[in-house]
Structure formats: C-alpha cells, structure tokens
Motif scaffolding. Sequence first.
Motif, PDB file in Angstrom:
ATOM      1  N   SER A  54       0.837  -1.200   0.000  1.00 44.44           N
ATOM      2  CA  SER A  54       0.000   0.000   0.000  1.00 44.44           C
ATOM      3  C   SER A  54       0.867   1.243   0.000  1.00 44.44           C
ATOM      4  CB  SER A  54      -0.952  -0.015   1.200  1.00 44.44           C
ATOM      5  OG  SER A  54      -0.266  -0.331   2.387  1.00 44.44           O
ATOM      6  N   ASP A  55       0.195   2.357  -0.210  1.00 42.53           N
ATOM      7  CA  ASP A  55       0.876   3.639  -0.321  1.00 42.53           C
ATOM      8  C   ASP A  55       1.250   4.140   1.081  1.00 42.53           C
ATOM      9  OD1 ASP A  55       1.920   5.857  -1.527  1.00 42.53           O
ATOM     10  OD2 ASP A  55       0.079   6.371  -2.608  1.00 42.53           O
ATOM     11  N   ASN A  56       2.034   5.167   1.107  1.00 42.48           N
ATOM     12  CA  ASN A  56       2.425   5.801   2.363  1.00 42.48           C
ATOM     13  C   ASN A  56       1.203   6.461   3.025  1.00 42.48           C
ATOM     14  OD1 ASN A  56       4.218   6.549   4.309  1.00 42.48           O
ATOM     15  ND2 ASN A  56       5.466   7.846   2.992  1.00 42.48           N
ATOM     16  N   ARG A  57       1.296   6.756   4.326  1.00 37.29           N
ATOM     17  CA  ARG A  57       0.265   7.519   5.043  1.00 37.29           C
ATOM     18  C   ARG A  57      -1.082   6.822   5.130  1.00 37.29           C
ATOM     19  NH1 ARG A  57       0.897  13.959   4.131  1.00 37.29           N
ATOM     20  NH2 ARG A  57       3.160  13.967   4.038  1.00 37.29           N
ATOM     21  N   VAL A  58      -1.089   5.501   5.081  1.00 36.69           N
ATOM     22  CA  VAL A  58      -2.337   4.780   5.326  1.00 36.69           C
ATOM     23  C   VAL A  58      -2.052   3.738   6.408  1.00 36.69           C
ATOM     24  CG1 VAL A  58      -3.363   5.162   3.060  1.00 36.69           C
ATOM     25  CG2 VAL A  58      -1.860   3.204   3.404  1.00 36.69           C
ATOM     26  N   GLU A  59      -1.221   4.155   7.384  1.00 35.35           N
ATOM     27  CA  GLU A  59      -0.736   3.193   8.377  1.00 35.35           C
ATOM     28  C   GLU A  59      -1.879   2.528   9.146  1.00 35.35           C
ATOM     29  OE1 GLU A  59       0.535   6.253   8.012  1.00 35.35           O
ATOM     30  OE2 GLU A  59       2.700   6.038   7.765  1.00 35.35           O
ATOM     31  N   VAL A  60      -2.894   3.296   9.525  1.00 34.30           N
ATOM     32  CA  VAL A  60      -3.939   2.699  10.352  1.00 34.30           C
ATOM     33  C   VAL A  60      -4.824   1.761   9.527  1.00 34.30           C
ATOM     34  CG1 VAL A  60      -5.982   3.174  11.757  1.00 34.30           C
ATOM     35  CG2 VAL A  60      -3.859   4.432  12.170  1.00 34.30           C
ATOM     36  N   ASP A  61      -5.087   2.122   8.258  1.00 36.38           N
ATOM     37  CA  ASP A  61      -5.834   1.207   7.379  1.00 36.38           C
ATOM     38  C   ASP A  61      -5.080  -0.112   7.231  1.00 36.38           C
ATOM     39  OD1 ASP A  61      -7.577   3.272   6.978  1.00 36.38           O
ATOM     40  OD2 ASP A  61      -6.819   3.804   4.986  1.00 36.38           O
ATOM     41  N   LEU A 142       1.581  14.490  12.644  1.00 40.95           N
ATOM     42  CA  LEU A 142       0.980  13.837  13.808  1.00 40.95           C
ATOM     43  C   LEU A 142       1.175  14.591  15.114  1.00 40.95           C
ATOM     44  CD1 LEU A 142       2.082  10.251  12.789  1.00 40.95           C
ATOM     45  CD2 LEU A 142      -0.292  11.000  12.970  1.00 40.95           C
ATOM     46  N   LYS A 143       1.953  15.656  15.086  1.00 40.35           N
ATOM     47  CA  LYS A 143       2.084  16.481  16.300  1.00 40.35           C
ATOM     48  C   LYS A 143       2.348  17.922  15.891  1.00 40.35           C
ATOM     49  CE  LYS A 143       6.879  15.126  16.855  1.00 40.35           C
ATOM     50  NZ  LYS A 143       7.647  13.929  16.953  1.00 40.35           N
ATOM     51  N   PRO A 144       1.920  18.856  16.738  1.00 38.93           N
ATOM     52  CA  PRO A 144       2.056  20.278  16.374  1.00 38.93           C
ATOM     53  C   PRO A 144       3.526  20.690  16.330  1.00 38.93           C
ATOM     54  CG  PRO A 144       0.578  19.975  18.271  1.00 38.93           C
ATOM     55  CD  PRO A 144       1.247  18.672  18.023  1.00 38.93           C
TER      56      PRO A 144
ATOM     57  N   THR B 246       2.979   3.768  22.739  1.00 37.19           N
ATOM     58  CA  THR B 246       2.907   5.227  22.725  1.00 37.19           C
ATOM     59  C   THR B 246       2.324   5.637  21.388  1.00 37.19           C
ATOM     60  OG1 THR B 246       4.839   5.362  24.156  1.00 37.19           O
ATOM     61  CG2 THR B 246       4.243   7.364  22.949  1.00 37.19           C
ATOM     62  N   PRO B 247       1.177   6.310  21.391  1.00 38.75           N
ATOM     63  CA  PRO B 247       0.587   6.729  20.104  1.00 38.75           C
ATOM     64  C   PRO B 247       1.561   7.622  19.330  1.00 38.75           C
ATOM     65  CG  PRO B 247      -0.958   7.062  21.911  1.00 38.75           C
ATOM     66  CD  PRO B 247       0.369   6.735  22.526  1.00 38.75           C
ATOM     67  N   ARG B 248       1.456   7.546  18.016  1.00 43.09           N
ATOM     68  CA  ARG B 248       2.349   8.353  17.181  1.00 43.09           C
ATOM     69  C   ARG B 248       1.987   9.827  17.258  1.00 43.09           C
ATOM     70  NH1 ARG B 248       0.692   6.207  11.847  1.00 43.09           N
ATOM     71  NH2 ARG B 248      -1.233   6.267  13.035  1.00 43.09           N
ATOM     72  N   SER B 249       0.720  10.100  17.529  1.00 41.12           N
ATOM     73  CA  SER B 249       0.292  11.496  17.469  1.00 41.12           C
ATOM     74  C   SER B 249       0.273  12.130  18.858  1.00 41.12           C
ATOM     75  CB  SER B 249      -1.086  11.596  16.831  1.00 41.12           C
ATOM     76  OG  SER B 249      -2.002  10.824  17.559  1.00 41.12           O
ATOM     77  N   VAL B 250       0.524  13.421  18.864  1.00 39.00           N
ATOM     78  CA  VAL B 250       0.478  14.226  20.084  1.00 39.00           C
ATOM     79  C   VAL B 250      -0.606  15.278  19.861  1.00 39.00           C
ATOM     80  CG1 VAL B 250       1.752  15.871  21.522  1.00 39.00           C
ATOM     81  CG2 VAL B 250       2.922  13.858  20.558  1.00 39.00           C
ATOM     82  N   PRO B 251      -1.608  15.356  20.753  1.00 34.99           N
ATOM     83  CA  PRO B 251      -2.673  16.338  20.545  1.00 34.99           C
ATOM     84  C   PRO B 251      -2.125  17.768  20.575  1.00 34.99           C
ATOM     85  CG  PRO B 251      -3.202  14.802  22.345  1.00 34.99           C
ATOM     86  CD  PRO B 251      -1.773  14.585  21.990  1.00 34.99           C
ATOM     87  N   GLY B 252      -2.766  18.644  19.854  1.00 30.74           N
ATOM     88  CA  GLY B 252      -2.331  20.042  19.784  1.00 30.74           C
ATOM     89  C   GLY B 252      -2.657  20.815  21.041  1.00 30.74           C
TER      90      GLY B 252
END
Lengths: 252, 252
Positions: A54-61, A142-144, B246-252
Amino acid sequence: MSRGSVTIIGLGPGDPRLLTGAASEALAQAEDLIGYFPYVARVPERPGLVRHASDNRVEVDRARHALQLAASGRRVAVVSGGDPGVFAMAAAVFEAVDHGEPSWRELDITVEPGITAMLAAAAQLGAPLGGDFCALSLSDNLKPWDVITARLRAVFEADFVAALYNPISSARPWQLGHALGLAAEFRAGSTPVIFARAVSRPDEAIRVMTLDEAREATADMATVVIIGASGTRFIARESGIPFVYTPRSVPG
Amino acid sequence: MSRGSVTIIGLGPGDPRLLTGAASEALAQAEDLIGYFPYVARVPERPGLVRHASDNRVEVDRARHALQLAASGRRVAVVSGGDPGVFAMAAAVFEAVDHGEPSWRELDITVEPGITAMLAAAAQLGAPLGGDFCALSLSDNLKPWDVITARLRAVFEADFVAALYNPISSARPWQLGHALGLAAEFRAGSTPVIFARAVSRPDEAIRVMTLDEAREATADMATVVIIGASGTRFIARESGIPFVYTPRSVPG
C-alpha cells in the motif's frame, strides 16, 4: 482453521545482511505480507505468500487490514523499514488494537526488532551516539510544530545528541533548517552533523559536516540527521571521511 | 602480513536469532575476539580464533589492545552486547583512536550494528517507543549526577519516553529511585513503566507496571527501564500481560 497471528517485522535499513535471523524466520512463515510498497518489494515472492502493498500515510488502514486477516485465521507479516517500534508500523498496529474490535486484543501479536536508521547511520561513521541521545520525528503530520520545537530546545539545552527522523518533505521544506537553526543557538558551528541517506542501500549517501555547513545542506525523507552534542568530535583521517564519535564521559 | 582490522560487533540482547547476518559473518572472519567475558562467552570456540575476555570497566584498555593487535596485522572482533554504539564498546574504541597512535586513524575500523536493549524490550511489550524518545545511561562513573538529573528533567518536561540504561548498581542503589521520583513530578502515577531484564536470555524477566508501582520495585544492571510519556497507554488483555504503546500522534 489455524489460529491467526500478526508479526510486525523490522527489515532494517535495506541490506538483507542487516536483518536478524528471527526476522528472516518470521518472513518465511508468513501467509500475508502487508506494508508500504518499497518495504513489501524487499521481500522475495514465493508460493503461498499473498502480498498487500500500500501507499504511504495509510498506516492505520494497513494495521486494521492486518488485524482483520489475523482474526480470520491468517499468519500475517507487517513489514517496516528499520525497527518497527521506531517511527514505523508497530505503534499504528497497537493503536488499531486499542481502538478496534475487543477480540483483537487476544490475537497473537508479536514484534521482531530491527536495526533502525540512526543505529545503521551511526555504525557507518564511528560512534556518534556514544553518549545520551534522543530520537525525534520532525514530521508535523501527527504532532504540532510547537511541540517539536519545545522538544528540540530541551534536547539541545540538556546537551543530548539528536537523531532526527523524517527531517523534510515537499510539503514542509523549511523544518530541518529551522531545527538546525535552533541547534545553532546552543551548539558551536563546528559541531559534527551527519546526513545519512538510504544507509546500506544502493543509493546510500552519507555526508559528514559541521553544523554551519549543515545549515546550507539539503536532505530528503530517506535521510536521518544526527546532530552532535557539545562533546561530539571528528577524527580526521588521511584515508577517507572522518570518524565521528561522542565520548562516553561528560566533564563535571 | 595481511592488513589488520577492527570490527566492533553488536551481539544483540542475547538470543543468537537476534544477531544480524552481517554480525555473524564478521564473527566468522575474526582471528582475535575481545570483550567483556559474558559477551565473549556467547561466541562459540573454533580453531583459529584467539579469545581475550576481560572484566568490566576496562573498556579503554580493551580498545587499545584491539587497536594494537590490528596494527600488528590481525583481524580483530570487539564484541558488545546490544548495539556497540549505544552505551557500549564503539565509543571506547574511537576514544582510544582519538588519543592513541596517529597511525591507528588509518586502520580499517568498522562497526556492525545490533539490536540494542531498549528496542528488544520494546518489541516484547508492543510499541512503547512509538513516539519521540531519549536513551540515557544513569551511570555516574562517567558523568556527574547533576548532569544526569538535568537531562532527566529535560526529558520528562518535554514529554519524551525515557529509556534508562545502567539503572542501578551495588555502588549506587538509590539512583533509579531518584530518577523515578523525578518522573513522578511530571507524569501521572498511572504512567506505564517497563523493567526489562536480560531480554531474550534464559533469565529474562519483564515487568510492566505503573510509575507508582515502579517506585517500589527493584532492578539491576542487566535491566533497561522504559518510562512512558504522558500519552503512553496500556492495552489490557485477558490472555497475558498488557501491551504497552505510545501513540504516534500528540494532541495540539
């Protein structure tokens, strides 16, 4: 129907010689192979192995697909470059478990570790990670960005070596430069910096430079950037690029 | 006389299945084997391999010995547990190069990476290193304790996962407790903590607990301790110890 399983396998940086024996065994036992297409492409085809690239950026799918197949009784391998636990597929799979079918928690889910990019890069140069170090992804998908800058400041101020994954992309060409600019607020311009691209692959490109030089250099998403601590040193050589190492000791 | 070489080889956490193919090849080509005695003991004896096992805390002597043998034309393997570049022998060898005979800089010195303890431990539990993380040695043999506490504070304040190597010894039984106490100033008592001892070896002991529980627990030098970030989560299972990620994302 046999009981299904998911094994999340680290393929290392690229050279098959950098796979562990356990990772090779796990690949040999898989019935379904799931992953980002360049990683799936590294695994030879064989009868009985169904490939789902699969393509990039579809990790959760991808992770949910793996868990669904395992729940139906299949032996599934999810492949990652490097180590699956370091900015790769393992966290995505466990996120999918946490937020998915309760029965998925009881599946046989294992992780086979691999050589992550910063270790492969460090090994090519000497021992740049010889002291305390931190690994950060610069991706702000995925993070600010303000979390990223606060972490970078903390790392530089406390004098860790910094290994930066996902340093740049076409959508955010300025972030690595910003990170190196922050480093320059805390570190000398002569601090060793390593740009290690595609380590152990045919298109490998490893550059060693000073922080001042790094601020003018370019990288891409296949690059891991290692910024030295204050004690990190070059060892000049007549016969090739310098060694880079961080002494184990920190003066009092 | 053939040209000598030094290869600094990562043996991984213990199970031979966690060695890379490249590390196995390098071991097979060595004429001299140098290292701390439990690591040398992991490599099978064979004709033509001279074994030089030494005690702990003589890293620089060991490194100089390896370089002297290589300078005399021998093919030398220096073995480390885990990855040689992470709190292991690679930095000691390059320190010895930097401060030793100028001719040593031109020797053929390579590093074969390995699976370091935090990656092996993380793989056993899920994906606790799924976000940004830092690796620190708690040993104050080589750096002052106030540097260690400043780094710990930076790591906890910036919300990294922390992997602590060399967490304790008979000479300093209180340091891990102090580090966990610092963690408790920044993290909830329910934060996941992992004590992973001797991962993949016969005496493996892996414990998953909360930070509150960890403050009452004991460890030894064979243990790596992973302290979660604020987002690190347990996934309870009926069938065994919980997953930790540890989730990949960090909330803003």
